[in-house]
Design a protein around this motif. Structure first.
Motif, PDB file in Angstrom:
ATOM      1  N   GLY A   1       0.773  -1.116  -0.419  1.00 18.46           N
ATOM      2  CA  GLY A   1      -0.003   0.123  -0.286  1.00 18.46           C
ATOM      3  C   GLY A   1       0.569   0.941  -0.235  1.00 18.46           C
ATOM      4  O   GLY A   1       0.795   2.323  -0.076  1.00 18.46           O
ATOM      5  N   ALA A   2       1.267   1.258   0.292  1.00 19.56           N
ATOM      6  CA  ALA A   2       3.019   2.515   0.457  1.00 19.56           C
ATOM      7  C   ALA A   2       3.400   3.293  -1.160  1.00 19.56           C
ATOM      8  O   ALA A   2       4.000   4.530  -1.121  1.00 19.56           O
ATOM      9  N   PHE A   3       3.177   2.572  -1.597  1.00 18.84           N
ATOM     10  CA  PHE A   3       3.522   2.692  -3.010  1.00 18.84           C
ATOM     11  C   PHE A   3       2.651   3.245  -4.127  1.00 18.84           C
ATOM     12  O   PHE A   3       2.825   3.539  -5.007  1.00 18.84           O
ATOM     13  N   VAL A   4       1.528   2.485  -3.212  1.00 20.12           N
ATOM     14  CA  VAL A   4      -0.071   3.190  -4.540  1.00 20.12           C
ATOM     15  C   VAL A   4      -0.392   4.910  -4.228  1.00 20.12           C
ATOM     16  O   VAL A   4      -0.379   5.590  -5.774  1.00 20.12           O
ATOM     17  N   LEU A   5      -0.278   5.421  -3.327  1.00 22.48           N
ATOM     18  CA  LEU A   5      -0.323   7.090  -3.439  1.00 22.48           C
ATOM     19  C   LEU A   5       1.245   7.406  -3.876  1.00 22.48           C
ATOM     20  O   LEU A   5       0.456   8.752  -5.383  1.00 22.48           O
ATOM     21  N   PRO A   6       1.835   7.102  -3.903  1.00 20.25           N
ATOM     22  CA  PRO A   6       2.999   8.144  -4.591  1.00 20.25           C
ATOM     23  C   PRO A   6       2.518   7.465  -5.901  1.00 20.25           C
ATOM     24  O   PRO A   6       3.180   8.645  -7.200  1.00 20.25           O
ATOM     25  N   LEU A   7       2.700   6.628  -6.453  1.00 17.16           N
ATOM     26  CA  LEU A   7       2.240   5.835  -7.693  1.00 17.16           C
ATOM     27  C   LEU A   7       1.290   6.651  -8.153  1.00 17.16           C
ATOM     28  O   LEU A   7       1.048   7.732  -9.587  1.00 17.16           O
ATOM     29  N   ALA A   8       0.358   6.868  -7.699  1.00 20.43           N
ATOM     30  CA  ALA A   8      -0.666   7.363  -8.385  1.00 20.43           C
ATOM     31  C   ALA A   8      -0.881   9.264  -8.194  1.00 20.43           C
ATOM     32  O   ALA A   8      -1.379   9.572  -8.824  1.00 20.43           O
TER      33      ALA A   8
ATOM     34  N   THR B   1      -4.771   6.083   3.674  1.00 16.52           N
ATOM     35  CA  THR B   1      -5.948   6.164   2.859  1.00 16.52           C
ATOM     36  C   THR B   1      -6.814   7.678   3.201  1.00 16.52           C
ATOM     37  O   THR B   1      -6.791   8.305   2.280  1.00 16.52           O
ATOM     38  N   PRO B   2      -6.645   8.792   3.911  1.00 13.82           N
ATOM     39  CA  PRO B   2      -7.680  10.253   3.346  1.00 13.82           C
ATOM     40  C   PRO B   2      -6.500  10.559   2.374  1.00 13.82           C
ATOM     41  O   PRO B   2      -6.857  11.763   2.301  1.00 13.82           O
ATOM     42  N   ALA B   3      -4.866  10.633   2.130  1.00 17.70           N
ATOM     43  CA  ALA B   3      -5.202  11.291   1.368  1.00 17.70           C
ATOM     44  C   ALA B   3      -4.687  10.391  -0.220  1.00 17.70           C
ATOM     45  O   ALA B   3      -5.123  11.546  -0.810  1.00 17.70           O
ATOM     46  N   VAL B   4      -5.535   9.488   0.509  1.00 21.88           N
ATOM     47  CA  VAL B   4      -5.741   8.425  -1.433  1.00 21.88           C
ATOM     48  C   VAL B   4      -7.445   9.177  -1.454  1.00 21.88           C
ATOM     49  O   VAL B   4      -7.309   9.944  -2.816  1.00 21.88           O
ATOM     50  N   TYR B   5      -8.060   9.579  -0.122  1.00 20.60           N
ATOM     51  CA  TYR B   5      -9.116  10.179  -0.813  1.00 20.60           C
ATOM     52  C   TYR B   5      -9.080  11.471  -1.393  1.00 20.60           C
ATOM     53  O   TYR B   5     -10.091  12.165  -1.958  1.00 20.60           O
ATOM     54  N   LEU B   6      -8.758  12.247  -0.798  1.00 21.44           N
ATOM     55  CA  LEU B   6      -8.560  13.487  -0.866  1.00 21.44           C
ATOM     56  C   LEU B   6      -7.218  13.841  -2.658  1.00 21.44           C
ATOM     57  O   LEU B   6      -8.413  14.763  -3.810  1.00 21.44           O
ATOM     58  N   LEU B   7      -7.066  12.256  -3.099  1.00 20.30           N
ATOM     59  CA  LEU B   7      -6.514  12.640  -4.736  1.00 20.30           C
ATOM     60  C   LEU B   7      -7.376  12.049  -5.439  1.00 20.30           C
ATOM     61  O   LEU B   7      -7.672  12.659  -6.039  1.00 20.30           O
TER      62      LEU B   7
ATOM     63  N   ARG C   1     -12.947  15.116   6.613  1.00 20.26           N
ATOM     64  CA  ARG C   1     -12.917  15.970   7.330  1.00 20.26           C
ATOM     65  C   ARG C   1     -13.910  15.325   8.346  1.00 20.26           C
ATOM     66  O   ARG C   1     -13.529  15.375   9.544  1.00 20.26           O
ATOM     67  N   GLU C   2     -14.643  14.138   7.773  1.00 21.02           N
ATOM     68  CA  GLU C   2     -15.009  13.745   9.468  1.00 21.02           C
ATOM     69  C   GLU C   2     -14.369  12.502  10.146  1.00 21.02           C
ATOM     70  O   GLU C   2     -14.929  12.418  11.174  1.00 21.02           O
ATOM     71  N   HIS C   3     -13.912  11.634   8.834  1.00 20.57           N
ATOM     72  CA  HIS C   3     -13.525  10.276   9.475  1.00 20.57           C
ATOM     73  C   HIS C   3     -12.204  10.365  10.251  1.00 20.57           C
ATOM     74  O   HIS C   3     -11.224   9.706  10.356  1.00 20.57           O
ATOM     75  N   TYR C   4     -10.800  11.285   9.400  1.00 22.79           N
ATOM     76  CA  TYR C   4     -10.099  12.192  10.240  1.00 22.79           C
ATOM     77  C   TYR C   4      -9.425  13.249  10.062  1.00 22.79           C
ATOM     78  O   TYR C   4      -8.468  13.984   9.231  1.00 22.79           O
ATOM     79  N   PRO C   5     -10.598  13.518  10.690  1.00 26.97           N
ATOM     80  CA  PRO C   5     -10.474  14.993  11.419  1.00 26.97           C
ATOM     81  C   PRO C   5      -8.835  15.572  11.459  1.00 26.97           C
ATOM     82  O   PRO C   5      -8.535  16.275  11.597  1.00 26.97           O
ATOM     83  N   ASP C   6      -8.025  14.800  12.369  1.00 26.72           N
ATOM     84  CA  ASP C   6      -7.102  15.018  12.343  1.00 26.72           C
ATOM     85  C   ASP C   6      -5.061  15.646  11.326  1.00 26.72           C
ATOM     86  O   ASP C   6      -4.295  15.176  12.226  1.00 26.72           O
ATOM     87  N   SER C   7      -6.140  14.449  10.377  1.00 26.85           N
ATOM     88  CA  SER C   7      -4.625  14.255   9.498  1.00 26.85           C
ATOM     89  C   SER C   7      -4.586  15.852   8.930  1.00 26.85           C
ATOM     90  O   SER C   7      -5.611  16.570   8.691  1.00 26.85           O
ATOM     91  N   PRO C   8      -3.401  15.487   8.151  1.00 25.59           N
ATOM     92  CA  PRO C   8      -3.590  16.745   6.810  1.00 25.59           C
ATOM     93  C   PRO C   8      -4.294  16.943   6.063  1.00 25.59           C
ATOM     94  O   PRO C   8      -4.753  18.391   5.411  1.00 25.59           O
ATOM     95  N   ALA C   9      -4.570  15.442   5.173  1.00 32.65           N
ATOM     96  CA  ALA C   9      -5.535  15.584   4.477  1.00 32.65           C
ATOM     97  C   ALA C   9      -6.850  16.079   4.952  1.00 32.65           C
ATOM     98  O   ALA C   9      -7.360  16.832   3.687  1.00 32.65           O
TER      99      ALA C   9
END
Length: 433
Positions: free
Chosen positions: A336-343, A372-378, A401-409
Protein backbone atom coordinates in the motif's frame (compact mmCIF):
# COMPACT_ATOMS: atom_id res chain seq x y z
CA UNK A 1 42.05 9.68 -17.55
CA UNK A 2 40.76 12.21 -20.13
CA UNK A 3 37.09 13.05 -19.94
CA UNK A 4 34.78 11.72 -22.61
CA UNK A 5 33.56 14.21 -25.23
CA UNK A 6 29.96 15.40 -24.87
CA UNK A 7 27.29 14.09 -27.20
CA UNK A 8 27.27 15.99 -30.49
CA UNK A 9 24.30 18.32 -31.05
CA UNK A 10 21.95 17.38 -33.87
CA UNK A 11 23.14 20.19 -36.17
CA UNK A 12 26.67 18.71 -36.18
CA UNK A 13 25.44 15.22 -37.06
CA UNK A 14 23.13 16.29 -39.86
CA UNK A 15 24.95 14.27 -42.49
CA UNK A 16 24.52 11.06 -40.48
CA UNK A 17 20.74 11.38 -40.67
CA UNK A 18 20.91 11.18 -44.47
CA UNK A 19 23.21 8.14 -44.31
CA UNK A 20 21.05 6.24 -41.81
CA UNK A 21 18.31 5.19 -44.32
CA UNK A 22 21.06 3.71 -46.51
CA UNK A 23 21.98 1.09 -43.88
CA UNK A 24 20.62 -2.38 -44.50
CA UNK A 25 17.30 -2.55 -42.65
CA UNK A 26 16.08 1.02 -43.31
CA UNK A 27 17.11 0.67 -46.95
CA UNK A 28 15.14 -2.55 -47.36
CA UNK A 29 12.13 -0.92 -45.70
CA UNK A 30 12.29 2.13 -48.01
CA UNK A 31 12.65 -0.12 -51.05
CA UNK A 32 9.62 -2.11 -49.92
CA UNK A 33 7.57 1.05 -49.52
CA UNK A 34 8.72 2.16 -52.98
CA UNK A 35 7.58 -1.12 -54.53
CA UNK A 36 4.16 -0.77 -52.90
CA UNK A 37 3.89 2.83 -54.08
CA UNK A 38 4.77 1.77 -57.63
CA UNK A 39 2.14 -0.96 -57.43
CA UNK A 40 -0.42 1.60 -56.27
CA UNK A 41 0.25 3.63 -59.39
CA UNK A 42 -0.34 0.61 -61.61
CA UNK A 43 -3.78 -0.42 -60.30
CA UNK A 44 -7.16 1.22 -60.74
CA UNK A 45 -9.42 3.15 -58.41
CA UNK A 46 -10.19 2.51 -55.57
CA UNK A 47 -7.46 -0.12 -55.07
CA UNK A 48 -4.80 2.51 -55.76
CA UNK A 49 -6.11 4.72 -52.93
CA UNK A 50 -6.11 1.79 -50.52
CA UNK A 51 -2.53 0.89 -51.43
CA UNK A 52 -1.39 4.50 -51.10
CA UNK A 53 -2.95 4.67 -47.62
CA UNK A 54 -1.24 1.41 -46.66
CA UNK A 55 2.11 2.80 -47.82
CA UNK A 56 1.60 6.01 -45.84
CA UNK A 57 0.59 4.21 -42.65
CA UNK A 58 3.43 1.67 -42.95
CA UNK A 59 5.99 4.42 -43.56
CA UNK A 60 4.78 6.40 -40.56
CA UNK A 61 4.82 3.31 -38.34
CA UNK A 62 8.38 2.55 -39.32
CA UNK A 63 9.32 6.20 -38.82
CA UNK A 64 7.91 6.13 -35.29
CA UNK A 65 9.93 2.99 -34.54
CA UNK A 66 13.07 4.79 -35.73
CA UNK A 67 12.21 7.85 -33.63
CA UNK A 68 11.54 5.85 -30.47
CA UNK A 69 14.67 3.70 -30.75
CA UNK A 70 16.91 6.68 -31.58
CA UNK A 71 15.50 8.65 -28.64
CA UNK A 72 16.45 5.75 -26.35
CA UNK A 73 20.10 6.08 -27.43
CA UNK A 74 20.49 3.37 -30.10
CA UNK A 75 22.52 5.42 -32.56
CA UNK A 76 24.81 2.82 -34.10
CA UNK A 77 22.45 0.01 -35.04
CA UNK A 78 19.47 -0.35 -37.35
CA UNK A 79 17.55 -3.24 -35.78
CA UNK A 80 14.23 -1.45 -35.55
CA UNK A 81 11.73 -4.05 -36.75
CA UNK A 82 12.81 -6.53 -34.09
CA UNK A 83 12.78 -3.98 -31.27
CA UNK A 84 10.19 -5.00 -28.64
CA UNK A 85 9.01 -1.44 -27.78
CA UNK A 86 5.50 -0.25 -28.53
CA UNK A 87 6.66 0.94 -31.95
CA UNK A 88 3.58 2.93 -32.77
CA UNK A 89 1.00 0.37 -33.89
CA UNK A 90 -1.75 3.00 -33.86
CA UNK A 91 0.42 6.12 -33.92
CA UNK A 92 -0.17 6.97 -37.62
CA UNK A 93 -3.92 7.10 -36.99
CA UNK A 94 -3.40 9.25 -33.90
CA UNK A 95 -1.23 11.53 -36.02
CA UNK A 96 -4.07 11.82 -38.54
CA UNK A 97 -6.43 12.76 -35.70
CA UNK A 98 -4.02 15.48 -34.54
CA UNK A 99 -3.82 16.92 -38.06
CA UNK A 100 -7.61 16.76 -38.42
CA UNK A 101 -8.02 18.65 -35.13
CA UNK A 102 -5.59 21.33 -36.30
CA UNK A 103 -7.30 21.77 -39.65
CA UNK A 104 -10.73 21.91 -37.97
CA UNK A 105 -9.53 24.59 -35.55
CA UNK A 106 -8.07 26.59 -38.43
CA UNK A 107 -11.31 26.34 -40.40
CA UNK A 108 -13.28 27.49 -37.36
CA UNK A 109 -10.92 30.43 -36.78
CA UNK A 110 -11.18 31.35 -40.48
CA UNK A 111 -14.98 31.43 -40.21
CA UNK A 112 -14.96 33.86 -37.29
CA UNK A 113 -11.66 35.76 -37.65
CA UNK A 114 -10.77 35.61 -41.32
CA UNK A 115 -8.19 33.82 -43.45
CA UNK A 116 -5.19 35.75 -42.15
CA UNK A 117 -5.86 34.79 -38.54
CA UNK A 118 -6.32 31.18 -39.63
CA UNK A 119 -2.96 31.25 -41.42
CA UNK A 120 -1.28 32.53 -38.25
CA UNK A 121 -2.87 29.65 -36.33
CA UNK A 122 -1.69 27.15 -38.96
CA UNK A 123 1.89 28.40 -38.63
CA UNK A 124 1.64 28.11 -34.84
CA UNK A 125 0.24 24.57 -35.06
CA UNK A 126 2.97 23.69 -37.55
CA UNK A 127 5.57 24.71 -34.97
CA UNK A 128 3.89 22.44 -32.42
CA UNK A 129 3.68 19.43 -34.75
CA UNK A 130 7.27 18.15 -34.20
CA UNK A 131 6.77 18.30 -30.42
CA UNK A 132 3.46 16.47 -30.81
CA UNK A 133 5.13 13.79 -32.96
CA UNK A 134 7.92 13.25 -30.44
CA UNK A 135 5.47 13.00 -27.54
CA UNK A 136 3.35 10.52 -29.47
CA UNK A 137 6.38 8.32 -30.07
CA UNK A 138 7.35 8.35 -26.40
CA UNK A 139 3.93 8.09 -24.73
CA UNK A 140 1.71 6.43 -27.38
CA UNK A 141 -1.01 8.65 -25.89
CA UNK A 142 -3.05 11.02 -28.08
CA UNK A 143 -4.33 13.17 -25.21
CA UNK A 144 -0.92 13.60 -23.64
CA UNK A 145 0.67 14.48 -26.97
CA UNK A 146 -1.65 17.49 -27.45
CA UNK A 147 -1.70 18.60 -23.80
CA UNK A 148 -0.30 22.18 -23.74
CA UNK A 149 1.75 21.60 -20.54
CA UNK A 150 3.51 18.56 -22.03
CA UNK A 151 4.13 20.33 -25.35
CA UNK A 152 5.49 23.40 -23.59
CA UNK A 153 7.69 21.31 -21.28
CA UNK A 154 9.29 19.55 -24.27
CA UNK A 155 9.80 22.76 -26.25
CA UNK A 156 11.18 24.62 -23.22
CA UNK A 157 13.50 21.70 -22.43
CA UNK A 158 15.05 21.80 -25.92
CA UNK A 159 15.07 25.60 -25.99
CA UNK A 160 15.95 27.72 -29.02
CA UNK A 161 17.36 24.73 -30.96
CA UNK A 162 13.75 23.57 -31.24
CA UNK A 163 13.12 26.33 -33.81
CA UNK A 164 16.14 25.14 -35.78
CA UNK A 165 14.74 21.62 -35.63
CA UNK A 166 11.42 22.88 -37.04
CA UNK A 167 13.24 24.66 -39.87
CA UNK A 168 15.21 21.51 -40.76
CA UNK A 169 12.05 19.40 -40.76
CA UNK A 170 10.28 21.93 -42.97
CA UNK A 171 13.08 21.75 -45.53
CA UNK A 172 13.17 17.95 -45.40
CA UNK A 173 9.40 17.67 -45.83
CA UNK A 174 9.62 19.41 -49.20
CA UNK A 175 12.84 17.73 -50.33
CA UNK A 176 11.20 14.52 -51.56
CA UNK A 177 8.96 16.28 -54.08
CA UNK A 178 11.76 18.61 -55.20
CA UNK A 179 14.20 15.74 -55.80
CA UNK A 180 11.54 13.67 -57.55
CA UNK A 181 10.77 16.56 -59.91
CA UNK A 182 14.46 16.84 -60.73
CA UNK A 183 14.80 13.09 -61.42
CA UNK A 184 11.54 12.49 -63.35
CA UNK A 185 12.96 13.40 -66.80
CA UNK A 186 15.65 10.73 -66.42
CA UNK A 187 13.37 7.95 -65.09
CA UNK A 188 11.07 5.68 -67.13
CA UNK A 189 7.41 6.64 -66.52
CA UNK A 190 6.58 3.21 -65.12
CA UNK A 191 9.13 3.68 -62.33
CA UNK A 192 8.12 7.19 -61.28
CA UNK A 193 5.60 5.93 -58.70
CA UNK A 194 8.10 3.55 -57.12
CA UNK A 195 10.78 6.25 -57.06
CA UNK A 196 8.36 8.67 -55.43
CA UNK A 197 7.46 6.11 -52.77
CA UNK A 198 11.12 5.36 -52.08
CA UNK A 199 12.07 9.04 -51.81
CA UNK A 200 9.06 9.78 -49.60
CA UNK A 201 10.02 6.94 -47.25
CA UNK A 202 13.69 7.93 -47.32
CA UNK A 203 13.07 11.52 -46.26
CA UNK A 204 10.44 10.40 -43.74
CA UNK A 205 13.02 8.16 -42.04
CA UNK A 206 15.56 11.02 -42.09
CA UNK A 207 13.03 13.33 -40.38
CA UNK A 208 12.09 10.82 -37.69
CA UNK A 209 15.75 9.95 -37.09
CA UNK A 210 16.46 13.68 -36.63
CA UNK A 211 13.59 14.10 -34.14
CA UNK A 212 14.69 11.01 -32.22
CA UNK A 213 18.25 12.27 -31.99
CA UNK A 214 17.05 15.69 -30.76
CA UNK A 215 15.13 13.94 -27.98
CA UNK A 216 18.19 11.89 -27.10
CA UNK A 217 20.41 14.98 -27.10
CA UNK A 218 18.17 16.60 -24.46
CA UNK A 219 16.97 13.45 -22.67
CA UNK A 220 18.60 14.42 -19.37
CA UNK A 221 16.80 17.79 -19.42
CA UNK A 222 13.49 16.23 -20.49
CA UNK A 223 13.66 13.40 -17.93
CA UNK A 224 13.55 10.73 -20.64
CA UNK A 225 14.79 7.26 -19.67
CA UNK A 226 17.26 5.95 -22.26
CA UNK A 227 18.88 2.59 -22.87
CA UNK A 228 22.33 3.98 -23.71
CA UNK A 229 23.52 7.04 -21.80
CA UNK A 230 25.93 9.70 -23.02
CA UNK A 231 28.92 8.11 -21.26
CA UNK A 232 28.39 4.69 -22.82
CA UNK A 233 27.57 6.30 -26.15
CA UNK A 234 30.85 8.19 -26.36
CA UNK A 235 32.80 5.28 -24.89
CA UNK A 236 31.90 3.12 -27.86
CA UNK A 237 34.01 5.41 -30.04
CA UNK A 238 37.16 4.28 -28.24
CA UNK A 239 36.34 0.67 -27.32
CA UNK A 240 33.62 -1.93 -27.87
CA UNK A 241 30.73 -1.64 -25.42
CA UNK A 242 29.82 -5.02 -23.88
CA UNK A 243 26.25 -3.82 -23.37
CA UNK A 244 25.96 -2.96 -27.07
CA UNK A 245 27.37 -6.34 -28.00
CA UNK A 246 24.86 -7.99 -25.69
CA UNK A 247 22.05 -5.94 -27.24
CA UNK A 248 23.11 -7.03 -30.72
CA UNK A 249 23.25 -10.66 -29.57
CA UNK A 250 19.78 -10.31 -28.02
CA UNK A 251 18.41 -8.83 -31.26
CA UNK A 252 19.87 -11.74 -33.22
CA UNK A 253 18.23 -14.23 -30.85
CA UNK A 254 14.87 -12.49 -31.23
CA UNK A 255 15.14 -12.54 -35.03
CA UNK A 256 15.77 -16.28 -34.85
CA UNK A 257 12.74 -16.75 -32.59
CA UNK A 258 14.90 -17.89 -29.65
CA UNK A 259 12.98 -15.83 -27.10
CA UNK A 260 13.93 -18.00 -24.11
CA UNK A 261 17.63 -17.51 -24.88
CA UNK A 262 17.13 -13.75 -25.25
CA UNK A 263 15.38 -13.61 -21.86
CA UNK A 264 18.14 -15.71 -20.29
CA UNK A 265 20.71 -13.27 -21.71
CA UNK A 266 18.82 -10.30 -20.25
CA UNK A 267 18.55 -12.04 -16.87
CA UNK A 268 22.28 -12.69 -16.96
CA UNK A 269 22.97 -9.01 -17.52
CA UNK A 270 20.66 -8.13 -14.64
CA UNK A 271 22.40 -10.64 -12.38
CA UNK A 272 25.69 -8.87 -13.11
CA UNK A 273 24.19 -5.41 -12.45
CA UNK A 274 21.09 -5.94 -10.27
CA UNK A 275 20.58 -2.24 -9.57
CA UNK A 276 21.09 -1.02 -13.14
CA UNK A 277 17.97 0.68 -14.45
CA UNK A 278 18.75 0.04 -18.12
CA UNK A 279 19.30 -3.68 -17.52
CA UNK A 280 15.97 -3.83 -15.69
CA UNK A 281 14.27 -1.85 -18.45
CA UNK A 282 15.57 -4.17 -21.17
CA UNK A 283 14.37 -7.28 -19.32
CA UNK A 284 10.99 -5.64 -18.63
CA UNK A 285 10.46 -4.75 -22.30
CA UNK A 286 11.47 -8.22 -23.41
CA UNK A 287 9.09 -9.91 -20.96
CA UNK A 288 6.28 -7.61 -22.11
CA UNK A 289 6.93 -8.42 -25.77
CA UNK A 290 7.26 -12.21 -25.57
CA UNK A 291 3.95 -14.10 -25.33
CA UNK A 292 3.54 -16.42 -22.37
CA UNK A 293 5.87 -14.47 -20.07
CA UNK A 294 3.14 -12.67 -18.13
CA UNK A 295 3.96 -14.32 -14.79
CA UNK A 296 7.66 -13.57 -15.20
CA UNK A 297 6.83 -9.98 -16.15
CA UNK A 298 4.71 -9.55 -13.00
CA UNK A 299 7.44 -11.08 -10.84
CA UNK A 300 10.09 -8.77 -12.26
CA UNK A 301 7.81 -5.72 -11.94
CA UNK A 302 7.11 -6.58 -8.27
CA UNK A 303 10.88 -6.59 -7.61
CA UNK A 304 11.74 -3.54 -9.71
CA UNK A 305 8.95 -1.10 -8.83
CA UNK A 306 9.98 -0.65 -5.17
CA UNK A 307 13.53 0.20 -6.28
CA UNK A 308 12.22 2.73 -8.79
CA UNK A 309 10.04 4.37 -6.15
CA UNK A 310 12.86 4.50 -3.60
CA UNK A 311 15.17 6.12 -6.15
CA UNK A 312 12.66 8.77 -7.19
CA UNK A 313 12.05 7.33 -10.68
CA UNK A 314 8.26 7.62 -10.54
CA UNK A 315 7.97 8.54 -14.24
CA UNK A 316 9.69 5.28 -15.22
CA UNK A 317 7.54 3.42 -12.68
CA UNK A 318 4.27 4.61 -14.21
CA UNK A 319 5.46 3.50 -17.65
CA UNK A 320 6.18 0.07 -16.19
CA UNK A 321 2.75 -0.12 -14.55
CA UNK A 322 0.99 0.89 -17.79
CA UNK A 323 2.91 -1.80 -19.70
CA UNK A 324 1.89 -4.39 -17.11
CA UNK A 325 -1.76 -3.30 -17.36
CA UNK A 326 -1.76 -4.19 -21.06
CA UNK A 327 -1.33 -7.83 -20.03
CA UNK A 328 -2.79 -7.87 -16.50
CA UNK A 329 -5.57 -5.23 -16.26
CA UNK A 330 -6.21 -6.01 -12.56
CA UNK A 331 -2.60 -5.51 -11.49
CA UNK A 332 -1.91 -3.27 -8.50
CA UNK A 333 1.17 -2.68 -6.31
CA UNK A 334 1.30 -5.35 -3.59
CA UNK A 335 2.37 -2.80 -0.96
CA UNK A 336 0.00 0.00 0.00
CA UNK A 337 2.88 2.41 0.63
CA UNK A 338 3.60 2.55 -3.10
CA UNK A 339 0.03 3.25 -4.25
CA UNK A 340 -0.19 6.94 -3.27
CA UNK A 341 3.18 8.09 -4.72
CA UNK A 342 2.52 6.11 -7.91
CA UNK A 343 -0.99 7.54 -8.24
CA UNK A 344 0.37 11.04 -7.57
CA UNK A 345 2.94 10.51 -10.32
CA UNK A 346 0.15 9.49 -12.70
CA UNK A 347 -1.81 12.59 -11.66
CA UNK A 348 1.18 14.94 -12.13
CA UNK A 349 1.73 13.43 -15.60
CA UNK A 350 -1.94 14.16 -16.42
CA UNK A 351 -2.63 10.45 -16.82
CA UNK A 352 -5.76 10.74 -14.73
CA UNK A 353 -7.30 7.40 -15.72
CA UNK A 354 -4.21 5.58 -14.44
CA UNK A 355 -4.31 7.47 -11.13
CA UNK A 356 -7.99 6.60 -10.66
CA UNK A 357 -7.29 2.98 -11.54
CA UNK A 358 -4.58 2.72 -8.88
CA UNK A 359 -6.53 4.20 -5.97
CA UNK A 360 -9.82 2.43 -6.73
CA UNK A 361 -10.76 0.25 -3.76
CA UNK A 362 -7.64 1.27 -1.79
CA UNK A 363 -9.48 1.24 1.57
CA UNK A 364 -10.72 -2.32 0.94
CA UNK A 365 -7.35 -3.66 -0.23
CA UNK A 366 -5.40 -1.95 2.58
CA UNK A 367 -7.82 -1.42 5.49
CA UNK A 368 -6.61 1.06 8.09
CA UNK A 369 -3.64 2.21 5.99
CA UNK A 370 -2.11 5.54 7.00
CA UNK A 371 -2.32 6.83 3.42
CA UNK A 372 -6.11 6.36 3.22
CA UNK A 373 -7.10 10.03 3.85
CA UNK A 374 -4.46 11.26 1.35
CA UNK A 375 -5.74 8.73 -1.19
CA UNK A 376 -9.30 10.00 -0.65
CA UNK A 377 -8.05 13.55 -1.15
CA UNK A 378 -6.39 12.59 -4.44
CA UNK A 379 -9.66 10.93 -5.47
CA UNK A 380 -11.50 14.19 -4.78
CA UNK A 381 -9.01 16.09 -6.95
CA UNK A 382 -9.56 13.55 -9.73
CA UNK A 383 -13.32 14.07 -9.46
CA UNK A 384 -12.84 17.83 -9.73
CA UNK A 385 -10.12 18.09 -12.39
CA UNK A 386 -10.75 15.00 -14.49
CA UNK A 387 -14.40 14.01 -14.17
CA UNK A 388 -15.80 17.51 -13.41
CA UNK A 389 -18.00 15.96 -10.71
CA UNK A 390 -17.92 18.56 -7.97
CA UNK A 391 -20.98 17.12 -6.19
CA UNK A 392 -19.31 13.78 -5.56
CA UNK A 393 -16.03 15.52 -4.77
CA UNK A 394 -17.75 17.51 -2.00
CA UNK A 395 -19.03 14.26 -0.49
CA UNK A 396 -15.52 12.81 -0.46
CA UNK A 397 -14.08 15.99 1.09
CA UNK A 398 -16.76 15.95 3.78
CA UNK A 399 -15.99 12.28 4.54
CA UNK A 400 -12.29 13.10 4.96
CA UNK A 401 -13.07 15.88 7.44
CA UNK A 402 -15.51 13.66 9.33
CA UNK A 403 -13.50 10.43 9.58
CA UNK A 404 -9.93 11.80 9.61
CA UNK A 405 -10.26 15.21 11.32
CA UNK A 406 -6.68 15.26 12.65
CA UNK A 407 -4.96 14.32 9.40
CA UNK A 408 -3.18 16.80 7.10
CA UNK A 409 -5.61 15.64 4.41
CA UNK A 410 -8.52 17.05 6.45
CA UNK A 411 -6.94 20.51 6.44
CA UNK A 412 -6.39 20.31 2.69
CA UNK A 413 -9.95 19.00 2.21
CA UNK A 414 -11.31 22.02 4.08
CA UNK A 415 -9.25 24.38 1.93
CA UNK A 416 -10.34 22.63 -1.27
CA UNK A 417 -14.00 22.71 -0.22
CA UNK A 418 -13.79 26.46 0.48
CA UNK A 419 -12.20 26.98 -2.92
CA UNK A 420 -15.09 25.14 -4.57
CA UNK A 421 -17.55 27.35 -2.67
CA UNK A 422 -15.80 30.54 -3.84
CA UNK A 423 -15.73 29.33 -7.44
CA UNK A 424 -19.41 28.42 -7.29
CA UNK A 425 -20.26 31.83 -5.85
CA UNK A 426 -18.25 33.60 -8.53
CA UNK A 427 -20.00 31.59 -11.25
CA UNK A 428 -23.47 32.32 -9.85
CA UNK A 429 -23.41 35.66 -7.99
CA UNK A 430 -27.21 35.89 -7.81
CA UNK A 431 -27.43 32.63 -5.84
CA UNK A 432 -24.67 33.77 -3.51
CA UNK A 433 -26.57 36.94 -2.80
Amino acid sequence: MPSLPPIQPYWRRFGSFFLYPLSLEPLLACLGFGVLAGLAGAVFFPANLVLQLIVLVATLRYGYKVLERTARGHLDDAHVLVHPGHGGKYLPYKQFVVIAIGLSLSAYVASIGGVHLAMVLLVFLGLLLPANTMLLALTNDLGESIAPPRLWALIRGIGMPYLGLCACLLLLSSSSAALLGWLVPAVPPMLVGALGGFLGAYFMVVMFRLMGYALYQYHDVLGLAVDVGFERQTATVARPDPASQRAAESAALIREGRFADAIALARGELAEKPGDMMANLRLHRLLCAVPGEERAMLGHAAEWLPALMRNGRERVAIDVVEAVWQHEPEYGPPLGAFVLPLAQAFFDARRYAGAARLIKGFDRRFPGHADTPAVYLLGARLLIEHQRDETQARRVLAAIREHYPDSPAATEALRLGELLDRLAAAANPSAAG
